[in-house]
Design an enzyme around this catalytic site. Structure first.
Site, PDB file in Angstrom:
ATOM      1  NE  ARG A 159       1.503  10.443  10.148  1.00  0.00           N
ATOM      2  CZ  ARG A 159       0.575   9.133   9.825  1.00  0.00           C
ATOM      3  NH1 ARG A 159      -0.426   8.809  10.108  1.00  0.00           N
ATOM      4  NH2 ARG A 159       1.320   9.055   8.083  1.00  0.00           N
ATOM      5  CB  CYS A 212      -3.474   6.147  10.732  1.00  0.00           C
ATOM      6  SG  CYS A 212      -4.308   4.805   9.921  1.00  0.00           S
ATOM      7  CG  ASP A 237       3.902   1.467   9.624  1.00  0.00           C
ATOM      8  OD1 ASP A 237       2.986   1.892  10.337  1.00  0.00           O
ATOM      9  OD2 ASP A 237       3.624   1.433   8.388  1.00  0.00           O
ATOM     10  CE  LYS A 268      -1.483   1.238   3.790  1.00  0.00           C
ATOM     11  NZ  LYS A 268      -0.935   3.094   4.121  1.00  0.00           N
ATOM     12  CG  ASN A 269       2.921   2.832   3.517  1.00  0.00           C
ATOM     13  OD1 ASN A 269       1.020   3.055   3.021  1.00  0.00           O
ATOM     14  ND2 ASN A 269       3.114   2.346   4.803  1.00  0.00           N
ATOM     15  NE  ARG A 316      -7.215   4.431   6.212  1.00  0.00           N
ATOM     16  CZ  ARG A 316      -7.044   5.987   6.546  1.00  0.00           C
ATOM     17  NH1 ARG A 316      -7.365   6.601   8.112  1.00  0.00           N
ATOM     18  NH2 ARG A 316      -6.197   6.769   5.602  1.00  0.00           N
TER      19      ARG A 316
HETATM   20  C1  EPZ Z   1       4.441   6.927   6.363  1.00  0.00           C
HETATM   21  O1  EPZ Z   1       4.251   8.182   7.060  1.00  0.00           O
HETATM   22  C2  EPZ Z   1       3.767   5.937   6.213  1.00  0.00           C
HETATM   23  N1  EPZ Z   1       2.269   6.154   5.445  1.00  0.00           N
HETATM   24  C3  EPZ Z   1       3.277   5.180   7.632  1.00  0.00           C
HETATM   25  O2  EPZ Z   1       2.458   4.230   7.548  1.00  0.00           O
HETATM   26  C4  EPZ Z   1       4.493   4.671   8.190  1.00  0.00           C
HETATM   27  O3  EPZ Z   1       4.211   4.377   9.646  1.00  0.00           O
HETATM   28  C5  EPZ Z   1       5.545   5.915   7.788  1.00  0.00           C
HETATM   29  O4  EPZ Z   1       6.145   6.515   6.958  1.00  0.00           O
HETATM   30  C6  EPZ Z   1       6.312   5.978   8.660  1.00  0.00           C
HETATM   31  O5  EPZ Z   1       7.431   4.581   8.642  1.00  0.00           O
HETATM   32  C7  EPZ Z   1       1.965   6.300   4.543  1.00  0.00           C
HETATM   33  O6  EPZ Z   1       3.639   5.983   3.085  1.00  0.00           O
HETATM   34  C8  EPZ Z   1       1.628   6.340   3.686  1.00  0.00           C
HETATM   35  P1  EPZ Z   1       7.149   9.620   7.929  1.00  0.00           P
HETATM   36  P2  EPZ Z   1       4.318   9.173   6.675  1.00  0.00           P
HETATM   37  O7  EPZ Z   1       6.959  11.160   7.029  1.00  0.00           O
HETATM   38  O8  EPZ Z   1       5.702   9.037   5.338  1.00  0.00           O
HETATM   39  C9  EPZ Z   1       7.982  12.602  11.480  1.00  0.00           C
HETATM   40  C10 EPZ Z   1       0.586   2.888   7.752  1.00  0.00           C
HETATM   41  O9  EPZ Z   1      -0.039   2.569   8.830  1.00  0.00           O
HETATM   42  N2  EPZ Z   1       8.078  14.269  10.303  1.00  0.00           N
HETATM   43  O10 EPZ Z   1       8.092   9.071   7.815  1.00  0.00           O
HETATM   44  O11 EPZ Z   1       3.422   9.945   7.085  1.00  0.00           O
HETATM   45  C11 EPZ Z   1       6.801  12.578  11.774  1.00  0.00           C
HETATM   46  O12 EPZ Z   1       5.626  12.805  12.467  1.00  0.00           O
HETATM   47  C12 EPZ Z   1       0.489   4.364   8.162  1.00  0.00           C
HETATM   48  O13 EPZ Z   1       0.164   2.380   6.525  1.00  0.00           O
HETATM   49  C13 EPZ Z   1       8.358  15.490  10.388  1.00  0.00           C
HETATM   50  O14 EPZ Z   1       8.694  16.007  11.349  1.00  0.00           O
HETATM   51  O15 EPZ Z   1       5.829   8.931   7.643  1.00  0.00           O
HETATM   52  C14 EPZ Z   1       7.111  11.203  12.096  1.00  0.00           C
HETATM   53  O16 EPZ Z   1       7.716  11.276  13.691  1.00  0.00           O
HETATM   54  C15 EPZ Z   1       0.770   4.931   9.161  1.00  0.00           C
HETATM   55  N3  EPZ Z   1       7.859  15.953   9.262  1.00  0.00           N
HETATM   56  C16 EPZ Z   1       8.489  10.764  11.997  1.00  0.00           C
HETATM   57  O17 EPZ Z   1       8.715  12.394  10.994  1.00  0.00           O
HETATM   58  C17 EPZ Z   1       7.824  15.867   8.353  1.00  0.00           C
HETATM   59  O18 EPZ Z   1       7.440  16.422   7.304  1.00  0.00           O
HETATM   60  C18 EPZ Z   1       8.333   9.944  10.166  1.00  0.00           C
HETATM   61  O19 EPZ Z   1       7.083  10.510   9.676  1.00  0.00           O
HETATM   62  C19 EPZ Z   1       7.348  14.608   8.347  1.00  0.00           C
HETATM   63  C20 EPZ Z   1       7.571  13.559   8.999  1.00  0.00           C
END
Ligand code: EPZ
Length: 433
Positions: free
Chosen positions: A122, A117, A305, A22-23, A397
């Site tokens: 986020r 989610c 995840d 999915k991701n 989802r």
């Molecule tokens: C992706 O989310 C996935 N979602 C998430 O999967 C997954 O948990 C996550 O990556 C971590 O592996 C999708 O791919 C759609 P990040 P993403 O940006 O990209 C911080 C699922 O269950 N951050 O890697 O949103 C953030 O708060 C979902 O399938 C910032 O501070 O995650 C977090 O602490 C849930 N500023 C960390 O970085 C930003 O601009 C990692 O988030 C972006 C992120």
């Protein structure tokens, strides 16, 4: 509203096939509109987040043709330069990928801010930082993110946090910028690599995906391609952990074992047997598992995840385990539900102290988000007696045919509707009877 009725106690046994990731599919389907030529994408999982992104790209004029359940032909030549406000977009986090795709192709993007989610704050500041470094003006107005640029110029971008979304989004926009972009402290997840491979198959010039530093040499335009999405590492992991929790024996097909290494290592550490072949893993467990400590980290570390799923297993292990969530701030919301099944877990900040109990007991519980929902299903499968799991819309989802696949492994799970006056009686009726 649909809910799952589960009678726990059956060890899961048999074989299961894993769907596309999915991701990876979310950014790849978004990037598919970056060319005016037709793109064929295979191994697309049939889950609601993917239906939402497809609906979003259709709403701005992309022609989406379903070739079969998992294959889509996408043509983005007739996209109109309007805002992406499709209702579906609001619900999925991955809709932010449309910003990078549209900004790269049209130098302008207007997309409703995503929700996704419910696992804590986020922010998207790193995405914004990247787009600005490429020369875009980015504003957040009226719940929309509005980005525009006269031209996009390659830049050197250091991400302050390792972010999957920001890495992919910047990679997409930079593919059609002028000159070289370097992303440092990039995310290394398999879906980052898959998206880079997809863009490269469209003519992009991306090097280093899968390492900390990604170099993108902008090209003038992208072309059509045919591409098959990698298998879903988290779906595979969920079945591996379900096998472990129920002391079963499950062979999981269509996986890339390398992507599962952190999961395999933990399962072996807690007393499971894991056999690995080219594109399958077999997990067996025949005795009570033992405690361990886990900390979620960016890839190749233990994935956030899979945090609820491993916590559920450790809740049944012998001894005390410590689970530390280092990626998202509030990803232990499901612990209250698990406690209602008899788990002994104390959450302090981003740490859960898990004292193993010999068994869970079935209860009426609610899924707070996608992966926590999957974790609670695993708990119910392992529990004594009946459970009802509500708000399964979260689970749907990201897991294709979850109840059906579990049933094929011997689980006693059925999908019922709260509106059905007979639901209560059916819920207490074992499939085995
Ligand atoms: C992706 O989310 C996935 N979602 C998430 O999967 C997954 O948990 C996550 O990556 C971590 O592996 C999708 O791919 C759609 P990040 P993403 O940006 O990209 C911080 C699922 O269950 N951050 O890697 O949103 C953030 O708060 C979902 O399938 C910032 O501070 O995650 C977090 O602490 C849930 N500023 C960390 O970085 C930003 O601009 C990692 O988030 C972006 C992120």
């Amino acid at each position: 509203m649909e809910f799952y009725s589960i009678k726990g106690g059956n060890p899961l046994c048999g074989e299961v096939d894993i769907a596309g990731a999915k991701n990876a599919a979310l950014p790849i389907l978004s990037a598919a509109i970056m060319t005016n030529e037709t793109v064929l994408v295979e191994n697309v999982p049939d889950v609601s987040d993917i239906r939402a992104i497809l609906s979003a790209i259709e709403s701005i004029g992309a022609i989406v043709t379903r070739v079969d359940r998992h294959t889509f032909r996408i043509n983005g030549s007739r996209i109109v330069d309007g805002p992406v406000m499709d209702e579906a977009v609001r619900k999925i986090r991955g809709s932010y990928y449309l910003i990078g795709a549209l900004l790269g192709k049209y130098r302008r993007a207007e997309v409703t801010l995503p929700k996704g989610c419910n696992i804590g704050l986020r922010p998207i500041d790193q995405h914004v930082k990247g787009f600005r470094a490429l020369g875009a003006d980015v504003r957040i107005e009226h719940g929309m993110i509005v980005a525009g640029a006269e031209d996009l110029i390659g830049s050197h971008i250091y991400l302050d946090v390792v972010s999957v979304g920001a890495t992919i989004n910047i990679m997409m926009a930079a593919s059609l910028a002028r000159g070289l972009t370097i992303i440092e402290n990039a995310a290394k997840e398999p879906h980052v690599v898959d998206c880079a491979n997809f863009l490269n198959s469209m003519g992009a010039q991306i090097k280093g995906a899968g390492t900390d530093v990604i170099r993108i040499r902008g090209v003038e335009k992208l072309h059509g391609t045919e591409y098959s999405i990698i298998p879903d590492q988290i779906e595979a992991g969920t079945y591996m952990f379900a096998a472990a929790a129920t002391r079963g024996d499950v062979t999981i097909h269509n996986v890339i074992p390398k992507h599962l290494e952190s999961l395999t290592a933990k399962l072996e550490e807690i007393g499971c047997q894991v056999e690995i072949s080219d594109d399958a893993v077999r997990v067996t467990a025949n005795k009570r598992l033992i405690n361990t400590h886990v900390k979620t980290l960016p890839y190749p570390g233990f994935p956030t995840d899979m945090q609820p799923q491993i916590t559920v297993i450790l809740g049944l292990a012998n001894g005390t385990s410590i689970v530390t969530e280092s990626i998202f701030e509030s990803r232990f919301k499901y612990v209250d539900e698990l406690t209602r099944m008899g788990a002994q877990i104390k959450v302090e900040g981003n740490t859960a102290i898990v004292t193993g109990v010999p068994y869970y007991t079935g209860a009426n519980i609610t899924a707070p988000d996608l992966r926590a929902g999957a974790g609670l299903v695993i708990a119910a499968l392992a529990a004594d007696g009946w459970s009802e799991i509500h708000d399964v819309v979260y689970i749907e989802r990201g897991y294709e045919d979850f109840p059906e696949k579990l049933r094929s492994l011997g689980a006693d799970i059925r999908v019922l509707d709260t509106d059905d006056p007979d639901a209560e009686r059916k819920a207490r009726m074992s499939l085995a009877v």
